[in-house]
Design a protein around this motif. Sequence first.
Motif, short mmCIF file in Angstrom:
data_model
loop_
_atom_site.label_atom_id
_atom_site.label_comp_id
_atom_site.label_asym_id
_atom_site.label_seq_id
_atom_site.Cartn_x
_atom_site.Cartn_y
_atom_site.Cartn_z
N LYS A 185 -2.15 -7.80 10.87
CA LYS A 185 -0.89 -7.30 10.31
C LYS A 185 -0.90 -5.76 10.25
O LYS A 185 0.08 -5.11 10.62
CB LYS A 185 -0.64 -7.88 8.92
N GLU A 213 11.57 -2.40 8.34
CA GLU A 213 11.07 -3.71 8.78
C GLU A 213 11.99 -4.40 9.79
O GLU A 213 12.00 -5.63 9.91
CB GLU A 213 10.81 -4.63 7.57
N ARG A 229 16.20 -8.33 13.28
CA ARG A 229 15.36 -8.71 12.14
C ARG A 229 14.33 -9.75 12.59
O ARG A 229 14.69 -10.83 13.05
CB ARG A 229 16.24 -9.29 11.03
N ARG A 236 9.85 -14.39 13.33
CA ARG A 236 8.49 -14.84 13.61
C ARG A 236 7.74 -13.70 14.31
O ARG A 236 8.28 -13.08 15.22
CB ARG A 236 8.46 -16.08 14.51
N MET A 287 4.04 -13.92 10.76
CA MET A 287 5.30 -14.11 10.03
C MET A 287 5.95 -15.39 10.53
O MET A 287 5.94 -15.66 11.73
CB MET A 287 6.25 -12.94 10.25
N ARG A 288 6.48 -16.15 9.59
CA ARG A 288 7.18 -17.38 9.96
C ARG A 288 8.44 -17.48 9.09
O ARG A 288 8.38 -17.20 7.89
CB ARG A 288 6.27 -18.59 9.75
N ASP A 289 9.56 -17.82 9.70
CA ASP A 289 10.82 -17.95 8.97
C ASP A 289 11.14 -16.69 8.17
O ASP A 289 11.70 -16.76 7.07
CB ASP A 289 10.80 -19.17 8.05
N GLY A 290 10.75 -15.55 8.72
CA GLY A 290 11.08 -14.28 8.08
C GLY A 290 10.13 -13.83 6.99
O GLY A 290 10.31 -12.74 6.43
N ASP A 291 9.11 -14.64 6.71
CA ASP A 291 8.15 -14.27 5.65
C ASP A 291 6.77 -13.98 6.24
O ASP A 291 6.24 -14.79 7.01
CB ASP A 291 8.02 -15.42 4.63
N TRP A 292 6.21 -12.83 5.85
CA TRP A 292 4.82 -12.54 6.23
C TRP A 292 3.91 -13.59 5.61
O TRP A 292 4.06 -13.93 4.43
CB TRP A 292 4.42 -11.15 5.73
N LEU A 293 2.97 -14.06 6.39
CA LEU A 293 2.00 -15.05 5.89
C LEU A 293 0.80 -14.35 5.28
O LEU A 293 -0.03 -14.99 4.62
CB LEU A 293 1.55 -15.97 7.03
#
Lengths: 148, 148
Positions: free
Chosen positions: A11, A48, A122, A125, A141-147
Amino acid sequence: MPDPRDPRTRKTDTLATLATPAIDVWVASASGEGAPHLVPLSLAWVEEQVVVAVEASSVTARNVTTSGVARLAVGPTRDVVMIDAVLDRTVEVADDELGAAYAAQADWDPRRSTGYVFLVLRPVRVQAWRESDEIAGRTLMRDGDWLV
Amino acid sequence: MPDPRDPRTRKTDTLATLATPAIDVWVASASGEGAPHLVPLSLAWVEEQVVVAVEASSVTARNVTTSGVARLAVGPTRDVVMIDAVLDRTVEVADDELGAAYAAQADWDPRRSTGYVFLVLRPVRVQAWRESDEIAGRTLMRDGDWLV
């Protein structure tokens, strides 16, 4: 070959790559009829989001405006950041905050040309890998969220 | 910055790029619903066609087999070869002439794996440019015919 990077390192590397001055992004898009398009464009990473400047009449502008999606690649093929993105908005290039932010990172200034629009994309993924040993764990990132 | 290359030089450079050992190609494809896909793959240049090995179940295999088209990019963004290609044929990876030709140029050998197919892609349009001063004159092949 170095060990595979952990997610946090990937990341950090990814964000550094996206903030690199004068870096290009491969932008893949498709027409409603399923014709693939692909072009290299100068990128800016603003709040972002990936910002590219394209001629309003270009195939990329038409495809992305119609479909609302693009798939992006940054970096060489053995150190890639892959981004599936949705179109946040299309805006006229102007001498405003976004125009200044784009020109500050990109190596050209579309405010000096006519007929260009910004596509503000935006990420939903994000994946990053170098060699095949980094395919596992590539999704950051998945579905707009950082893992991470 | 060097002068723009003439068409003959661009064609020579393009053919040399495509024959480079262990070189990758960006393969853009699209689903019937217009979802763009993009992946980096190892390339072989065999009898004036681009050959890539993909898992038979991959998005790229599915898209290209269905649509019959792909858009390819080879090289860094400031020294690109862009190819619009049509699918000539999809063939099982086997220990035959094509398998040997692919393994000779690529940096891996899909004959040692299972579930892979070769997509054999025939260029119909080829463009090559480095910087913006080479956008003019970038088309080297049109409708499957070299212009130089």
